[in-house]
Design an enzyme around this catalytic site. Structure first.
Site, PDB file in Angstrom:
ATOM      1  N   TYR A 165     106.926  65.891 121.698  1.00 30.66           N
ATOM      2  CA  TYR A 165     106.468  67.369 122.353  1.00 30.66           C
ATOM      3  C   TYR A 165     107.573  67.850 122.664  1.00 30.66           C
ATOM      4  CZ  TYR A 165     105.213  71.574 125.420  1.00 30.66           C
ATOM      5  OH  TYR A 165     105.276  73.148 125.857  1.00 30.66           O
ATOM      6  N   HIS A 169     105.757  75.128 123.126  1.00 28.00           N
ATOM      7  CA  HIS A 169     105.695  76.686 123.075  1.00 28.00           C
ATOM      8  C   HIS A 169     106.411  77.470 123.325  1.00 28.00           C
ATOM      9  CE1 HIS A 169     102.304  74.323 124.623  1.00 28.00           C
ATOM     10  NE2 HIS A 169     101.901  74.603 124.147  1.00 28.00           N
TER      11      HIS A 169
END
Length: 157
Positions: free
Chosen positions: A52, A91
């Protein structure tokens, strides 16, 4: 990498002293100021080993010099070298078209939209962008060799 930063800096005369610290993983510096950084963590959700990207950024005056590209390529090399990661994801705010295009150039795809992801910025929604290293079926399980070869055959037709 040091040569890359030096070459990038030559593109703009007022930024000639762009440098890297001695450590090969040190962030890019200019006049002893950190001008870019990337931070990642390992995520084991969804029965996958994922990386991530928590943040990747460069100070505004130093954008479009290839520094973000070098940082992202470094992350992707780590994934490639490890060879155990299923994907890398992050994101991005839904109105950040520049960031979306940047990641798409490296094979990232929008896989989800999260409503109200951000708490203190507008718009609060975010896209999840992901670059997969392994083909998975609908259950997020690695696809069998037979399924993978069938998909390849269909793509070649």
């Amino acid at each position: 990498m040091e040569d890359h930063y030096t070459n990038c800096a030559k593109q703009r005369p007022n930024q000639r002293r762009l440098q890297r610290r001695q450590h090969p993983r040190a962030p890019p510096y200019y006049n002893d100021i950190v001008i870019g950084a990337v931070c990642c963590r390992i995520d084991t959700s969804e029965n996958q080993l994922r990386l991530y990207i928590m943040t990747l950024g460069c100070l505004q005056p130093y954008r479009r010099l290839g520094i973000g590209t070098v940082m992202l390529q470094h992350v992707l090399r780590i994934c490639d070298k490890d060879a155990n990661f299923d994907n890398v994801f992050l994101h991005v705010q839904i109105n950040n078209d520049g960031a979306i295009r940047f990641y798409e150039k490296f094979g990232f795809e929008i896989v989800e939209e999260k409503q109200n992801y951000y708490k203190r910025i507008e718009p609060a929604d975010a896209y999840v962008l992901q670059k997969s290293f392994r083909v998975t079926n609908n259950n997020n399980q690695p696809a069998s060799e037979e399924t993978t070869s069938n998909n390849t055959d269909m793509m070649e037709s």
